[in-house]
Write a protein that holds these residues in place. Structure first.
Motif, PDB file in Angstrom:
ATOM      1  N   GLU A  38       0.826  -1.208   0.000  1.00  0.00           N
ATOM      2  CA  GLU A  38       0.000   0.000   0.000  1.00  0.00           C
ATOM      3  C   GLU A  38       0.862   1.260   0.000  1.00  0.00           C
ATOM      4  OE1 GLU A  38      -3.396   0.470  -0.089  1.00  0.00           O
ATOM      5  OE2 GLU A  38      -3.531  -1.664  -0.586  1.00  0.00           O
ATOM      6  N   ILE A  39       1.936   1.254   0.769  1.00  0.00           N
ATOM      7  CA  ILE A  39       2.832   2.420   0.801  1.00  0.00           C
ATOM      8  C   ILE A  39       3.512   2.595  -0.552  1.00  0.00           C
ATOM      9  CG2 ILE A  39       4.932   3.389   1.836  1.00  0.00           C
ATOM     10  CD1 ILE A  39       4.092   1.984   4.462  1.00  0.00           C
ATOM     11  N   TYR A  40       3.971   1.493  -1.125  1.00  0.00           N
ATOM     12  CA  TYR A  40       4.615   1.516  -2.439  1.00  0.00           C
ATOM     13  C   TYR A  40       3.669   2.098  -3.492  1.00  0.00           C
ATOM     14  CZ  TYR A  40       6.623  -0.368  -6.785  1.00  0.00           C
ATOM     15  OH  TYR A  40       7.129  -0.513  -8.053  1.00  0.00           O
ATOM     16  N   ASN A  41       2.436   1.605  -3.531  1.00  0.00           N
ATOM     17  CA  ASN A  41       1.460   2.081  -4.512  1.00  0.00           C
ATOM     18  C   ASN A  41       1.113   3.551  -4.299  1.00  0.00           C
ATOM     19  OD1 ASN A  41       1.392  -0.428  -5.733  1.00  0.00           O
ATOM     20  ND2 ASN A  41      -0.486  -1.092  -4.714  1.00  0.00           N
ATOM     21  N   TYR A  42       1.057   3.965  -3.036  1.00  0.00           N
ATOM     22  CA  TYR A  42       0.771   5.367  -2.732  1.00  0.00           C
ATOM     23  C   TYR A  42       1.869   6.271  -3.297  1.00  0.00           C
ATOM     24  CZ  TYR A  42       0.445   9.772  -0.271  1.00  0.00           C
ATOM     25  OH  TYR A  42       0.387  11.116   0.007  1.00  0.00           O
ATOM     26  N   VAL A  43       3.115   5.946  -2.985  1.00  0.00           N
ATOM     27  CA  VAL A  43       4.231   6.788  -3.446  1.00  0.00           C
ATOM     28  C   VAL A  43       4.320   6.772  -4.965  1.00  0.00           C
ATOM     29  CG1 VAL A  43       6.736   7.110  -3.380  1.00  0.00           C
ATOM     30  CG2 VAL A  43       5.509   6.521  -1.285  1.00  0.00           C
ATOM     31  N   ARG A  44       4.092   5.620  -5.574  1.00  0.00           N
ATOM     32  CA  ARG A  44       4.174   5.532  -7.039  1.00  0.00           C
ATOM     33  C   ARG A  44       3.087   6.361  -7.717  1.00  0.00           C
ATOM     34  NH1 ARG A  44       2.761  -0.122  -9.461  1.00  0.00           N
ATOM     35  NH2 ARG A  44       0.677   0.748  -9.083  1.00  0.00           N
ATOM     36  N   ASP A  45       1.846   6.203  -7.285  1.00  0.00           N
ATOM     37  CA  ASP A  45       0.722   6.751  -8.047  1.00  0.00           C
ATOM     38  C   ASP A  45       0.103   8.030  -7.499  1.00  0.00           C
ATOM     39  OD1 ASP A  45       0.956   4.706  -9.894  1.00  0.00           O
ATOM     40  OD2 ASP A  45      -0.400   3.394  -8.789  1.00  0.00           O
ATOM     41  N   TRP A 129      16.261  -8.800   1.058  1.00  0.00           N
ATOM     42  CA  TRP A 129      16.264  -7.425   0.585  1.00  0.00           C
ATOM     43  C   TRP A 129      15.675  -7.352  -0.821  1.00  0.00           C
ATOM     44  CZ3 TRP A 129      17.131  -3.245   3.471  1.00  0.00           C
ATOM     45  CH2 TRP A 129      17.849  -3.392   4.659  1.00  0.00           C
ATOM     46  N   TYR A 130      14.768  -6.403  -1.034  1.00  0.00           N
ATOM     47  CA  TYR A 130      14.157  -6.186  -2.341  1.00  0.00           C
ATOM     48  C   TYR A 130      14.566  -4.810  -2.875  1.00  0.00           C
ATOM     49  CZ  TYR A 130      11.257 -10.265  -1.450  1.00  0.00           C
ATOM     50  OH  TYR A 130      10.826 -11.550  -1.188  1.00  0.00           O
ATOM     51  N   GLU A 131      14.885  -4.757  -4.166  1.00  0.00           N
ATOM     52  CA  GLU A 131      15.260  -3.514  -4.831  1.00  0.00           C
ATOM     53  C   GLU A 131      14.022  -2.916  -5.501  1.00  0.00           C
ATOM     54  OE1 GLU A 131      18.195  -4.971  -7.522  1.00  0.00           O
ATOM     55  OE2 GLU A 131      19.742  -5.170  -5.974  1.00  0.00           O
ATOM     56  N   LEU A 132      13.627  -1.733  -5.055  1.00  0.00           N
ATOM     57  CA  LEU A 132      12.404  -1.111  -5.566  1.00  0.00           C
ATOM     58  C   LEU A 132      12.740   0.233  -6.217  1.00  0.00           C
ATOM     59  CD1 LEU A 132       9.896  -1.947  -2.693  1.00  0.00           C
ATOM     60  CD2 LEU A 132      10.456  -3.250  -4.729  1.00  0.00           C
ATOM     61  N   GLU A 133      12.455   0.310  -7.510  1.00  0.00           N
ATOM     62  CA  GLU A 133      12.750   1.506  -8.289  1.00  0.00           C
ATOM     63  C   GLU A 133      11.524   2.032  -9.030  1.00  0.00           C
ATOM     64  OE1 GLU A 133      16.293   2.542 -11.432  1.00  0.00           O
ATOM     65  OE2 GLU A 133      14.830   1.013 -12.043  1.00  0.00           O
ATOM     66  N   ALA A 134      10.568   1.156  -9.314  1.00  0.00           N
ATOM     67  CA  ALA A 134       9.467   1.519 -10.210  1.00  0.00           C
ATOM     68  C   ALA A 134       8.406   2.412  -9.573  1.00  0.00           C
ATOM     69  CB  ALA A 134       8.821   0.266 -10.791  1.00  0.00           C
ATOM     70  N   PHE A 135       8.628   2.852  -8.345  1.00  0.00           N
ATOM     71  CA  PHE A 135       7.723   3.832  -7.739  1.00  0.00           C
ATOM     72  C   PHE A 135       7.955   5.225  -8.319  1.00  0.00           C
ATOM     73  CE2 PHE A 135      11.482   3.569  -4.994  1.00  0.00           C
ATOM     74  CZ  PHE A 135      11.899   4.894  -4.992  1.00  0.00           C
ATOM     75  N   ILE A 136       8.993   5.393  -9.136  1.00  0.00           N
ATOM     76  CA  ILE A 136       9.365   6.719  -9.636  1.00  0.00           C
ATOM     77  C   ILE A 136       8.279   7.314 -10.532  1.00  0.00           C
ATOM     78  CG2 ILE A 136      11.054   8.026 -10.978  1.00  0.00           C
ATOM     79  CD1 ILE A 136      13.106   5.803 -10.233  1.00  0.00           C
ATOM     80  N   LEU A 137       7.781   6.517 -11.481  1.00  0.00           N
ATOM     81  CA  LEU A 137       6.794   7.020 -12.443  1.00  0.00           C
ATOM     82  C   LEU A 137       5.382   6.636 -12.027  1.00  0.00           C
ATOM     83  CD1 LEU A 137       8.482   6.177 -15.865  1.00  0.00           C
ATOM     84  CD2 LEU A 137       8.886   8.125 -14.351  1.00  0.00           C
ATOM     85  N   ASP A 138       4.498   7.625 -11.938  1.00  0.00           N
ATOM     86  CA  ASP A 138       3.103   7.303 -11.626  1.00  0.00           C
ATOM     87  C   ASP A 138       2.477   6.575 -12.808  1.00  0.00           C
ATOM     88  OD1 ASP A 138       1.364   9.625 -13.175  1.00  0.00           O
ATOM     89  OD2 ASP A 138       3.281  10.405 -12.439  1.00  0.00           O
ATOM     90  N   SER A 139       1.519   5.712 -12.525  1.00  0.00           N
ATOM     91  CA  SER A 139       0.928   4.845 -13.546  1.00  0.00           C
ATOM     92  C   SER A 139       0.242   5.628 -14.660  1.00  0.00           C
ATOM     93  CB  SER A 139      -0.072   3.882 -12.902  1.00  0.00           C
ATOM     94  OG  SER A 139       0.586   2.980 -12.039  1.00  0.00           O
ATOM     95  N   ARG A 140      -0.373   6.733 -14.328  1.00  0.00           N
ATOM     96  CA  ARG A 140      -1.058   7.529 -15.350  1.00  0.00           C
ATOM     97  C   ARG A 140      -0.067   8.049 -16.378  1.00  0.00           C
ATOM     98  NH1 ARG A 140      -4.855  12.855 -14.158  1.00  0.00           N
ATOM     99  NH2 ARG A 140      -5.330  13.353 -16.331  1.00  0.00           N
TER     100      ARG A 140
END
Length: 235
Positions: A38-45, A129-140
């Motif tokens: 939920e936090i990941y999706n919030y920051v991404r979108d 450990w997970y590498e998370l980068e794709a939160f940078i661009l919002d889905s829209r």
């Protein structure tokens, strides 16, 4: 694990705006997996892709801006994770400026540094450990970019994207790494406990005059380009 949960100047998660957001979203009431998701999706979108005035701004400033890029959205992401008991760290890099072509245009792109300061967030979940980068661009923004370049098959580099499979980038977190700019990486600075520590040793290499132009002109033009793509009506 204390160093991966501590508060810093940039990760200022005890501030009212951060705590109010966590309380409103009830993230602490979720199990750990769904809390992260939920936090990941919030920051991404819900924090739009865009360029802030500096990389060293605090999590609360990113939240109030309502937009950010890799480094600044990462700061907010880390602050929210740590505030909710999820250990995390930051990994620093540089990426080739070709990745930004399209978001940067004309004189802004011509005068941009060849190597752009970049980072992603790594979090610890179920002893991995997970590498998370794709939160940078919002889905829209990303969805519209894919529609505009619907003829692209395979790799894509530009507009803030550098992936091997543009039609199917790995952007959803489900116990996996996520990437959206990783194919543009050209230098690895290693892992740091916080963005504060990373920025003490590495930052965007840019002269004072170019930095002034970026803050007051370049980033505004870039944000204008990004908004056009995000808001473009595509059949």
């Amino acid at each position: 694990m204390e160093k991966y949960l501590e508060e810093t100047r940039m990760l200022n998660y005890s501030e009212k705006s951060i705590q109010a957001l966590i309380s409103k979203r009830k993230w602490k009431e979720l199990d750990e997996f769904n809390r992260i998701k939920e936090i990941y999706n919030y920051v991404r979108d819900e924090i739009a892709f865009g360029y802030n005035k500096d990389d060293d701004i605090s999590a609360t400033k990113v939240l109030s801006d309502g937009y950010g890029q890799c480094n600044t959205k990462g700061t907010l992401f880390m602050a929210l994770l740590r505030a909710c008991g999820i250990p995390c760290r930051i990994h620093g890099f540089t990426i080739d400026k070709k990745l930004q072509k399209g978001a940067m245009t004309g004189i802004v792109y011509k005068n941009a540094p060849e190597n752009i300061f970049h980072s992603w967030v790594e979090l610890l979940f179920e002893e991995k450990w997970y590498e998370l980068e794709a939160f940078i661009l919002d889905s829209r923004y990303l969805n519209n970019l894919q529609k505009i370049h619907s003829d692209c098959v395979g790799a894509f580099c530009g507009y803030g994207v550098a992936v091997r499979d543009f039609a199917n980038p790995v952007i959803e977190w489900n116990r996996n790494n996520t990437y959206i700019q990783s194919e543009g990486i050209n230098q690895d600075f290693g892992v740091y406990n916080s963005p504060d520590e990373l920025l003490k040793e590495h930052s965007q290499e840019m002269g004072s005059f170019k930095r002034f132009l970026y803050r007051h002109l370049g980033r505004r033009l870039m944000n204008k380009n990004i908004k056009k793509i995000r808001n473009k009506a595509i059949k």
